[in-house]
Scaffold this motif. Sequence first.
Motif, PDB file in Angstrom:
ATOM      1  N   PRO A  72       0.800  -1.241   0.000  1.00 20.14           N
ATOM      2  CA  PRO A  72       0.000   0.000   0.000  1.00 20.14           C
ATOM      3  C   PRO A  72       0.827   1.284   0.000  1.00 20.14           C
ATOM      4  CG  PRO A  72      -0.016  -1.042   2.164  1.00 20.14           C
ATOM      5  CD  PRO A  72       0.623  -2.015   1.237  1.00 20.14           C
ATOM      6  N   SER A  73       2.051   1.251   0.500  1.00 22.47           N
ATOM      7  CA  SER A  73       2.879   2.465   0.585  1.00 22.47           C
ATOM      8  C   SER A  73       4.018   2.456  -0.417  1.00 22.47           C
ATOM      9  CB  SER A  73       3.444   2.599   2.014  1.00 22.47           C
ATOM     10  OG  SER A  73       2.411   2.636   2.965  1.00 22.47           O
ATOM     11  N   HIS A  74       3.930   1.609  -1.408  1.00 21.06           N
ATOM     12  CA  HIS A  74       5.039   1.482  -2.368  1.00 21.06           C
ATOM     13  C   HIS A  74       5.146   2.737  -3.236  1.00 21.06           C
ATOM     14  CE1 HIS A  74       7.512  -0.194  -5.599  1.00 21.06           C
ATOM     15  NE2 HIS A  74       7.868  -1.123  -4.727  1.00 21.06           N
ATOM     16  N   PRO A  75       6.358   3.198  -3.540  1.00 22.66           N
ATOM     17  CA  PRO A  75       6.517   4.415  -4.361  1.00 22.66           C
ATOM     18  C   PRO A  75       5.900   4.314  -5.752  1.00 22.66           C
ATOM     19  CG  PRO A  75       8.638   3.300  -4.023  1.00 22.66           C
ATOM     20  CD  PRO A  75       7.672   2.701  -3.059  1.00 22.66           C
ATOM     21  N   ALA A  76       5.748   3.109  -6.292  1.00 26.47           N
ATOM     22  CA  ALA A  76       5.156   2.968  -7.628  1.00 26.47           C
ATOM     23  C   ALA A  76       3.702   3.417  -7.653  1.00 26.47           C
ATOM     24  CB  ALA A  76       5.264   1.520  -8.107  1.00 26.47           C
ATOM     25  N   ASN A  77       3.040   3.464  -6.483  1.00 22.43           N
ATOM     26  CA  ASN A  77       1.652   3.891  -6.434  1.00 22.43           C
ATOM     27  C   ASN A  77       1.473   5.338  -6.876  1.00 22.43           C
ATOM     28  OD1 ASN A  77      -0.070   1.666  -5.418  1.00 22.43           O
ATOM     29  ND2 ASN A  77       1.301   1.723  -3.660  1.00 22.43           N
ATOM     30  N   SER A  78       2.534   6.136  -6.766  1.00 19.36           N
ATOM     31  CA  SER A  78       2.409   7.560  -7.068  1.00 19.36           C
ATOM     32  C   SER A  78       2.338   7.861  -8.558  1.00 19.36           C
ATOM     33  CB  SER A  78       3.593   8.326  -6.452  1.00 19.36           C
ATOM     34  OG  SER A  78       4.818   7.919  -7.065  1.00 19.36           O
ATOM     35  N   ASP A  79       2.863   6.967  -9.397  1.00 12.81           N
ATOM     36  CA  ASP A  79       2.852   7.266 -10.832  1.00 12.81           C
ATOM     37  C   ASP A  79       2.697   6.027 -11.714  1.00 12.81           C
ATOM     38  OD1 ASP A  79       5.490   6.257 -10.446  1.00 12.81           O
ATOM     39  OD2 ASP A  79       6.286   8.281 -10.280  1.00 12.81           O
ATOM     40  N   ILE A  80       3.562   5.041 -11.533  1.00 15.84           N
ATOM     41  CA  ILE A  80       3.558   3.876 -12.427  1.00 15.84           C
ATOM     42  C   ILE A  80       2.221   3.152 -12.407  1.00 15.84           C
ATOM     43  CG2 ILE A  80       4.555   1.600 -12.842  1.00 15.84           C
ATOM     44  CD1 ILE A  80       6.405   3.780 -13.744  1.00 15.84           C
ATOM     45  N   VAL A  81       1.664   2.936 -11.225  1.00 13.34           N
ATOM     46  CA  VAL A  81       0.389   2.217 -11.127  1.00 13.34           C
ATOM     47  C   VAL A  81      -0.715   2.979 -11.840  1.00 13.34           C
ATOM     48  CG1 VAL A  81      -1.437   1.556  -9.523  1.00 13.34           C
ATOM     49  CG2 VAL A  81       0.924   0.903  -9.053  1.00 13.34           C
ATOM     50  N   GLN A  82      -0.743   4.302 -11.649  1.00  9.60           N
ATOM     51  CA  GLN A  82      -1.774   5.107 -12.314  1.00  9.60           C
ATOM     52  C   GLN A  82      -1.629   5.029 -13.832  1.00  9.60           C
ATOM     53  OE1 GLN A  82      -4.172   6.127 -10.339  1.00  9.60           O
ATOM     54  NE2 GLN A  82      -2.905   5.268  -8.700  1.00  9.60           N
ATOM     55  N   ASN A  83      -0.391   5.055 -14.297  1.00 11.09           N
ATOM     56  CA  ASN A  83      -0.152   4.940 -15.742  1.00 11.09           C
ATOM     57  C   ASN A  83      -0.623   3.588 -16.272  1.00 11.09           C
ATOM     58  OD1 ASN A  83       0.994   7.463 -15.731  1.00 11.09           O
ATOM     59  ND2 ASN A  83       3.107   6.726 -15.668  1.00 11.09           N
ATOM     60  N   LEU A  84      -0.325   2.534 -15.510  1.00 13.78           N
ATOM     61  CA  LEU A  84      -0.726   1.194 -15.943  1.00 13.78           C
ATOM     62  C   LEU A  84      -2.241   1.088 -16.062  1.00 13.78           C
ATOM     63  CD1 LEU A  84       1.661  -1.054 -13.793  1.00 13.78           C
ATOM     64  CD2 LEU A  84       1.766  -0.692 -16.258  1.00 13.78           C
ATOM     65  N   LEU A  85      -2.953   1.628 -15.072  1.00 10.98           N
ATOM     66  CA  LEU A  85      -4.413   1.545 -15.097  1.00 10.98           C
ATOM     67  C   LEU A  85      -4.989   2.354 -16.253  1.00 10.98           C
ATOM     68  CD1 LEU A  85      -5.115   1.835 -11.266  1.00 10.98           C
ATOM     69  CD2 LEU A  85      -5.388  -0.205 -12.684  1.00 10.98           C
TER      70      LEU A  85
END
Length: 597
Positions: A243-256
């Motif tokens: 839940p606190s991984h740095p990828a949540n700030s950008d990479i995950v949003q891009n993937l979705l």
Amino acid sequence: MLIRTLYLITVLTALLAGCITLPQNPATQNGGTTETVEPDQRAKSLERAGRYQDAAFEYQLLAKRTNPPARQNYQLNAVKALLKAKLLPAAKIELNTIDFNQSFGLEISRELVEASIALAEQQLDAASQRLDRLTYLQMPEILRIEYHDLRAQLFDLQDRKLEAVRERVQLDTLLKLDSPVTAKNNHQAIWDGLIALDSETLTQLSQPSGDILSGWAALVLLTKTAPAERIAESINGWQMRFPSHPANSDIVQNLLQENRQVASKPVKIALLLPLTGKFRPQAEAVRDGFLTAWGENRLNQPEINVKDVTVENVRRIYQEVVDHGANFVVGPVQKDAVTALVGQQTQLPVPTLILNYLDIPMVVGNLYQFGLSPEQEASEIATRAWADGQRSAMVFVPKVEWGDRVLKAFQTTWEKQGGQLTKTVVYTESDIAKTVKKAVSDGKMANMVFMGAFPKHGRQISPSLRSFYPGKLPIYSTSHVYQGVAAPTEDFDLNGVIFNDMPWVLAPSEKSRPLLTLIQQSWPEQFNTHKRLYAFGIDAYQLLPHLRQMVLQRTQLEGHTGLLSVDDKGSVYRQLQWAQFVNGVPRLLGSGALPQE
């Protein structure tokens, strides 16, 4: 390049550089607060905006107006800005003007700049030595950013992807000192590094729970393995773990976001091949591989419409299949037919995977390109040979158009890395031994050979080189040197030759073996001759539902012809396996394993 601006690293330098104090507004002149503005603020703002050459000019102006040791600090900042602007000669000239005898506290910064220049000049050993002699604990945090980034660049150039990723993960913890844009770029670099790793390695890395690197590996792994329609669901499960991984700030949003743009699976496919004429046997092998892959899973199978095409009718038939509802076209395969189809179009009506590459690179909407390119293989050899430590090459190619193509591809990549071509030898079938003897007797030495050859010619060139050339000379070749079936007696003369080839030929995976067995049983007489073309047809089919996702998310597909990736222009690239002939039989080499003597 991710090298960051060096701020004033000591209080003494800051005091000597001085600061400018400006009133914020009239009230501040009557006892209010004041705003302190660093003299290099404009230069830093220009750097943040990506205007590195302008920033270098500002630093140079500041240096002229300032006394030592602050002057040297500004000069060094100018060098860094010039390096970011990719103005290497100007950076070296500026560096040579710095009087480091009058500087204070710039020893570490100077070493980092020298290492950066060495990397830009492909002097990897020199860069490594400079970085290794620095003491990490003595660095201020701002310089640790540069240090980790330079080590990551070094490992990338050495094809040590995992070490590069580890450096960037450490770098990420320091980027709170820098801009969010820098952190985002670093996240993308971590992603790109992990995408290049195979699924087995990613699975091992993803096992530790809660670790930052394991979170990155698990996220990349799910994009490689989860079906496109289940990516969002898989990412949701990943977020519960991290839940606190740095990828949540950008990479995950891009993937979705990108996943929502991925095209649906093909439901009606047209396969356009030259099924009459001189290319009929090859076209039939591609067709049979394609249909074998199609028949592997009978659930929700798309409709396949196979059409015989020529250069003259390809545009008409293409339009006909589109008019009849095809939502994906595969083919044609001949270069002249490909050129006739694409022409000067900027957009094709439906996604189209041509089974070759355009001679002139161009961006065409809905166009993807995939082939068994000898140019890609030759270029990959240049990269591998350089990584093996080779620096000068002698080249042997046949006097045919194919030889010209592989020579150009090898030479372009080789010289771009800094390699030297000591001699290019063009041979004909009638005088191979004589040509080799003459080539190696003129005194122009090389430390490797690139041999463009098919089995018959390779079996003559390789022993001739061993006979006439003093000492051991590594010989590299494309997959064409191997007929694809073990023949220890015939291939004994190829002993020591290093070559690249597809996994289907060298080491079939678990998913390849059932298909390979089925094709061999179905077409036993044609199998050995067209072994690679069957795999090509299979991969052409299996690529279709993934192409859009591979472009948007930079994912890879473990294909039968290689590890497949797609660039932003729609061209598919194959990362091949490596082997070396030992006792007439190919023996698999690891990606970083040194060849045997």
